[in-house]
Design an enzyme around this catalytic site. Structure first.
Site, PDB file in Angstrom:
ATOM      1  N   LYS A 233       0.843  -1.202   0.000  1.00  0.00           N
ATOM      2  CA  LYS A 233       0.000   0.000   0.000  1.00  0.00           C
ATOM      3  C   LYS A 233       0.873   1.246   0.000  1.00  0.00           C
ATOM      4  CE  LYS A 233      -1.639   1.621   3.888  1.00  0.00           C
ATOM      5  NZ  LYS A 233      -2.358   2.260   5.004  1.00  0.00           N
TER       6      LYS A 233
ATOM      7  N   ASP B 288      -7.437   2.283  -0.639  1.00  0.00           N
ATOM      8  CA  ASP B 288      -6.490   3.390  -0.521  1.00  0.00           C
ATOM      9  C   ASP B 288      -5.890   3.773  -1.877  1.00  0.00           C
ATOM     10  OD1 ASP B 288      -6.969   3.375   2.176  1.00  0.00           O
ATOM     11  OD2 ASP B 288      -4.850   3.536   2.736  1.00  0.00           O
TER      12      ASP B 288
ATOM     13  N   ASN C   3     -10.510   7.360   3.784  1.00  0.00           N
ATOM     14  CA  ASN C   3      -9.731   7.271   5.021  1.00  0.00           C
ATOM     15  C   ASN C   3      -8.278   6.936   4.686  1.00  0.00           C
ATOM     16  OD1 ASN C   3      -9.292   7.422   7.744  1.00  0.00           O
ATOM     17  ND2 ASN C   3     -10.288   5.483   8.257  1.00  0.00           N
TER      18      ASN C   3
ATOM     19  N   SER D 170       3.424  11.677  13.222  1.00  0.00           N
ATOM     20  CA  SER D 170       3.337  10.767  12.086  1.00  0.00           C
ATOM     21  C   SER D 170       4.480  11.053  11.132  1.00  0.00           C
ATOM     22  CB  SER D 170       2.007  10.952  11.352  1.00  0.00           C
ATOM     23  OG  SER D 170       2.045  10.278  10.108  1.00  0.00           O
TER      24      SER D 170
ATOM     25  N   SER E 203       8.729   6.158  13.267  1.00  0.00           N
ATOM     26  CA  SER E 203       8.481   5.321  12.080  1.00  0.00           C
ATOM     27  C   SER E 203       9.491   5.585  10.962  1.00  0.00           C
ATOM     28  CB  SER E 203       7.061   5.553  11.546  1.00  0.00           C
ATOM     29  OG  SER E 203       6.110   5.503  12.569  1.00  0.00           O
TER      30      SER E 203
ATOM     31  N   ASP F 299       2.868  -0.689  12.162  1.00  0.00           N
ATOM     32  CA  ASP F 299       1.709  -1.431  11.653  1.00  0.00           C
ATOM     33  C   ASP F 299       1.830  -2.924  11.926  1.00  0.00           C
ATOM     34  OD1 ASP F 299       0.583   0.876  10.856  1.00  0.00           O
ATOM     35  OD2 ASP F 299       0.728   0.507   8.693  1.00  0.00           O
TER      36      ASP F 299
ATOM     37  N   GLU G 286      -6.357   4.673  11.679  1.00  0.00           N
ATOM     38  CA  GLU G 286      -7.745   4.524  11.237  1.00  0.00           C
ATOM     39  C   GLU G 286      -8.719   4.593  12.415  1.00  0.00           C
ATOM     40  OE1 GLU G 286      -5.184   3.240   9.860  1.00  0.00           O
ATOM     41  OE2 GLU G 286      -5.496   2.781   7.732  1.00  0.00           O
TER      42      GLU G 286
ATOM     43  N   HIS H 142      -8.916  -1.917   8.730  1.00  0.00           N
ATOM     44  CA  HIS H 142      -8.483  -3.168   8.093  1.00  0.00           C
ATOM     45  C   HIS H 142      -7.525  -3.973   8.966  1.00  0.00           C
ATOM     46  CE1 HIS H 142      -4.692  -1.032   6.385  1.00  0.00           C
ATOM     47  NE2 HIS H 142      -5.275  -0.236   7.254  1.00  0.00           N
ATOM     48  N   ARG H 143      -6.616  -3.295   9.647  1.00  0.00           N
ATOM     49  CA  ARG H 143      -5.608  -4.052  10.414  1.00  0.00           C
ATOM     50  C   ARG H 143      -6.202  -4.694  11.673  1.00  0.00           C
ATOM     51  NH1 ARG H 143      -1.608  -3.787   7.320  1.00  0.00           N
ATOM     52  NH2 ARG H 143      -1.044  -1.854   6.295  1.00  0.00           N
TER      53      ARG H 143
ATOM     54  N   LYS I  90      -9.405  -2.110   2.386  1.00  0.00           N
ATOM     55  CA  LYS I  90      -8.506  -0.950   2.367  1.00  0.00           C
ATOM     56  C   LYS I  90      -7.141  -1.341   1.810  1.00  0.00           C
ATOM     57  CE  LYS I  90      -7.569   2.943   5.480  1.00  0.00           C
ATOM     58  NZ  LYS I  90      -6.422   3.548   4.909  1.00  0.00           N
TER      59      LYS I  90
ATOM     60  N   GLY J  71     -31.499 -34.736  10.497  1.00  0.00           N
ATOM     61  CA  GLY J  71     -32.536 -35.729  10.243  1.00  0.00           C
ATOM     62  C   GLY J  71     -33.835 -35.361  10.912  1.00  0.00           C
TER      63      GLY J  71
ATOM     64  N   LYS K  68     -31.134 -39.576  15.599  1.00  0.00           N
ATOM     65  CA  LYS K  68     -29.898 -38.801  15.375  1.00  0.00           C
ATOM     66  C   LYS K  68     -29.218 -38.387  16.670  1.00  0.00           C
ATOM     67  CE  LYS K  68     -32.594 -34.710  14.321  1.00  0.00           C
ATOM     68  NZ  LYS K  68     -33.012 -34.626  15.708  1.00  0.00           N
ATOM     69  N   GLY K  69     -30.028 -38.077  17.715  1.00  0.00           N
ATOM     70  CA  GLY K  69     -29.419 -37.661  18.985  1.00  0.00           C
ATOM     71  C   GLY K  69     -28.536 -38.768  19.545  1.00  0.00           C
TER      72      GLY K  69
HETATM   73  O1   DC Z   1     -33.907 -32.331  17.507  1.00  0.00           O
HETATM   74  P1   DC Z   1     -35.031 -31.885  18.471  1.00  0.00           P
HETATM   75  O2   DC Z   1     -36.274 -32.677  18.349  1.00  0.00           O
HETATM   76  O3   DC Z   1     -34.536 -31.760  19.868  1.00  0.00           O
HETATM   77  O4   DC Z   1     -35.389 -30.400  17.982  1.00  0.00           O
HETATM   78  C1   DC Z   1     -36.361 -29.614  18.595  1.00  0.00           C
HETATM   79  C2   DC Z   1     -36.976 -28.669  17.582  1.00  0.00           C
HETATM   80  O5   DC Z   1     -36.014 -27.730  17.167  1.00  0.00           O
HETATM   81  C3   DC Z   1     -37.458 -29.376  16.334  1.00  0.00           C
HETATM   82  O6   DC Z   1     -38.836 -29.116  16.114  1.00  0.00           O
HETATM   83  C4   DC Z   1     -36.714 -28.766  15.191  1.00  0.00           C
HETATM   84  C5   DC Z   1     -35.949 -27.628  15.766  1.00  0.00           C
HETATM   85  N1   DC Z   1     -34.560 -27.668  15.325  1.00  0.00           N
HETATM   86  C6   DC Z   1     -34.216 -26.919  14.257  1.00  0.00           C
HETATM   87  O7   DC Z   1     -35.053 -26.256  13.662  1.00  0.00           O
HETATM   88  N2   DC Z   1     -32.928 -26.875  13.847  1.00  0.00           N
HETATM   89  C7   DC Z   1     -32.001 -27.595  14.475  1.00  0.00           C
HETATM   90  N3   DC Z   1     -30.740 -27.543  14.047  1.00  0.00           N
HETATM   91  C8   DC Z   1     -32.348 -28.416  15.554  1.00  0.00           C
HETATM   92  C9   DC Z   1     -33.655 -28.435  15.961  1.00  0.00           C
END
Ligand code: DC
Length: 652
Positions: A24, A51, A94, A171, A199, A318, A346, A393-394, A418, A441, A447-448
């Site tokens: 720069k 700049d 700037n 400066s 400087s 800088d 800045e 920027h910095r 910048k 899912g 999934k849990g």
């Molecule tokens: O996974 P669960 O059943 O505990 O989720 C509870 C509610 O939250 C479910 O109706 C969907 C929503 N949810 C969401 O919209 N996005 C997520 N990433 C997780 C859950």
């Protein structure tokens, strides 16, 4: 429209090679001297940034012929010391590297010019330069605050003054600007510095650039500088601009804190930019530094950690900012001294760095001209933080390095334009983020359970994102907020006081692990999850779970919205009947009465709502692996997900 924020995942390593953007400081010096010179110059590798855009605009407004010649090159037709346009208004944003030298040049040029900038530019002092120029007969008025831009410049009075006394302790750009303008006078002129000159390496860059255009400044220590009578700028023909040594500092720092090696190309051993000395400071902290003629490389210490240093930073004002973030990853505190000039950049950079580094949970001491950073102890870690960038920027680039220690949200990231418009793209290409497995899912698809077991098998962290929506629903209920009052529920989501520890979940100190699993909260969660403001309030909170060595996250939009860069993505389904059966069993185990018909209906309604809402609907990411768990045991499903995770090649 630029994005309002950018979320940076924590990264675990950094390595690679970067071709630097042009400097720069050199770009704007070279442009100005090429414009004032006699003859045509071809400037190569000019920095494309805010700049330099301000300087290019200003020179064109003043009647200088400038044409792009492709690939970062520009052809400039010099005006041989006589600017064609004698009356003009210039807006310089700037850009200090445009404002200061143009003030000096226009004050001696013989026309009438009005110079202004953004509000912050009007808070940056310029009185020392104006005082110096007035000694040479310049007619300059302050149009707003005394001592600050905007300025009105009129043709100078005739003046025989041969010596100018100039303060050098606010400066160095004042001296640089004045020196570059002196050949316009024709007469011999000497500048005497009052007080200490700060400087200095930037003044050396000015002298070296003037020499490229044929004007040699006689220097007596750092006290007196003389330009001889009859000095005129002549084009050197083709002139390449060195890579930006200040920009290099961020990537050399990445090599030092992220393992490396990181190589920057475009500056090297013989650079005329003072900020190449940043590499020496990194070496003093223990980093391994190697130089070539046109490159510098940095890597982490061969053994042990970086160590804190105590450094007078007058010569690298800088690049020294970068040391303040590297200090987070060293043993022992780092003190950066003699940096009072940070306060007039800045933004007030001492105040800004102290405040932003403090958000990471570390202690920072600062004073009028120093900053001291105390890194976290060996068993502590940095806190995830939302970083403000102060239109500087910095600040944005320096603080991004803290993502080595915590997930960050950078507000207004485009301020890097910048000096380094594609900084964050380069940063992403060189860093390897903490890996994530996204498990999305339908409700009760398993999934849990599957995600928690995958996390356990890998030894990674686990995020149950649904719990955050459930907690929001419960907190809203307790606060008496209507479930469809989007602003109220979003405010609750943004300030949820939750603590996850193993299977325990506390809301404002209360154990709520069971309370959030009730059918009432399941329904309410699905309703609040459809509110866009609630989803964005929870976004960074979810991303903050991405900590080393890795994260397994389950939900509906893990692979599509929250972690689109996840290393593996899985989408789980199961038939509605099978899911209702699983839910019934769970409820009965907990001693809660339920019947299968209601559960089928409820799950169906929730699928529809989660899948059809306008923001982040439940959808498999196009790059997700699909797994139907209807007929699978938990063990088989977990084994399948682990197989997919292990197939992913490591990013180098
Ligand atoms: O996974 P669960 O059943 O505990 O989720 C509870 C509610 O939250 C479910 O109706 C969907 C929503 N949810 C969401 O919209 N996005 C997520 N990433 C997780 C859950």
């Amino acid at each position: 429209m630029s994005a309002a924020f950018l979320d940076l995942p924590q990264f675990v390593s950094a390595a690679g090679t970067l071709r630097l953007p042009g400097s720069k400081s050199l770009s704007n010096r070279v442009l100005l001297l090429a414009a004032l010179a006699s003859g045509r110059s071809e400037i190569r590798d000019l920095l494309a940034s805010d700049d330099t855009a301000r300087m290019l605009d200003a020179l064109r407004t003043l009647g200088v012929g400038i044409a792009p010649a492709g690939d970062g090159a520009f052809v400039v037709d010099g005006v041989a010391g006589a600017l064609p346009v004698r009356t003009a208004e210039l807006f310089l944003g700037n850009a200090g590297t445009a404002f200061r030298p143009l003030t000096a040049v226009l004050a001696l040029a013989g026309g009438t010019y009005r110079l202004s900038g953004v509000p912050r530019m009007h808070e940056r002092p310029i009185a020392d330069l104006v005082d110096g120029l007035r000694q040479l007969g310049a007619e300059i008025d302050y149009l707003a605050g005394e001592g600050f831009p905007p300025l009105l410049i009129r043709p100078p009075r005739a003046s025989a003054a041969a010596v100018v006394r100039l303060r050098g302790d606010v400066s160095s750009q004042f001296l640089s600007g004045l020196l570059m303008a002196l050949p316009l006078r024709g007469a011999e002129t000497t500048v005497e510095i009052v007080g200490e000159l700060i400087s200095r390496p930037y003044v050396e860059m000015t002298l070296a650039t003037m020499a490229r255009f044929g004007v040699l400044v006689q220097r007596d220590g750092w006290q007196r500088f003389s330009v001889a009578a009859g000095s005129v700028y002549r084009s050197p023909g083709v002139l390449p601009v060195e890579g930006d040594a200040s920009s290099a500092s961020y990537f050399l720092a990445l090599g030092a804190i992220g393992g490396g090696p990181v190589r920057v190309e475009g500056v090297g051993r013989d650079s005329i930019q003072g900020d190449v000395r940043f590499a020496d400071a990194l070496a003093a902290m223990g980093a391994r530094i190697t130089h070539g003629e046109n490159w510098i490389e940095a890597a982490a210490p061969g053994a042990g950690n970086l160590r804190g240093i105590d450094l007078d930073c007058n010569h690298i004002p800088d690049a020294a900012m970068t040391l303040a973030t590297v200090a987070l990853f060293a043993r022992g505190p780092t003190t950066l001294g003699n940096i009072a000039s940070w306060r007039v950049k800045e933004t007030d950079r001492i105040a800004a760095m102290a405040s932003e580094l403090g958000k990471l949970g570390v202690r920072v001491d600062s004073g009028e001209d120093f900053i001291r950073v105390h890194p976290p102890g060996p068993t502590e870690s940095l806190l995830p933080a939302v970083i403000d960038t102060y239109d500087d920027h910095r600040i944005a680039m320096c603080l991004s390095l803290a993502a080595r220690g915590a997930p960050l949200r950078i507000n207004d990231p485009r301020t890097v334009g910048k000096t380094f418009p594609d900084y964050f793209e380069r940063f992403a290409a060189m860093t390897r983020p903490v890996p994530v497995v996204a498990v999305d899912g339908t409700s009760a698809s398993g999934k849990g359970t599957i995600a928690a077991r995958v996390a356990q098998a890998l030894g990674w962290h686990y995020l149950d994102s649904g719990a955050l929506y459930r907690l929001t629903a419960l907190a809203a209920l307790r606060a008496g907020a209507a479930g469809d009052d989007e602003a109220a529920v979003a405010a609750i989501a943004a300030t949820l006081d939750v603590e996850f520890a193993g299977t325990s979940i506390r809301l404002a100190g209360d154990e709520v692990g069971d309370a959030i699993r009730s059918e009432e909260i399941s329904r309410a969660a699905s309703l609040v999850a459809a509110l866009p403001a609630v989803r964005s309030a929870l976004l960074f909170r979810q991303r903050a779970f991405r900590r080393p060595p890795g994260l397994v996250a389950d939900g509906r939009d893990m692979g599509t919205v929250v972690f689109p860069d996840a290393t593996s993505k899985v989408f789980l389904t199961a038939s509605l009947e099978k899911r209702a059966e699983r839910r019934l069993k769970q409820l009965i185990d907990k001693g809660i009465a339920a019947n299968i018909r209601d559960l089928v209906q409820d799950l169906g309604e929730r699928d529809a709502r989660d899948g059809q809402r306008s923001v982040a609907p439940m959808l498999p990411s196009s790059d997700a692996d699909l797994l139907d768990t209807t007929d699978l045991t938990i063990e088989t499903a977990v084994a399948q997900v682990l197989d997919w995770v292990n197939e992913v090649p490591e990013k180098g």
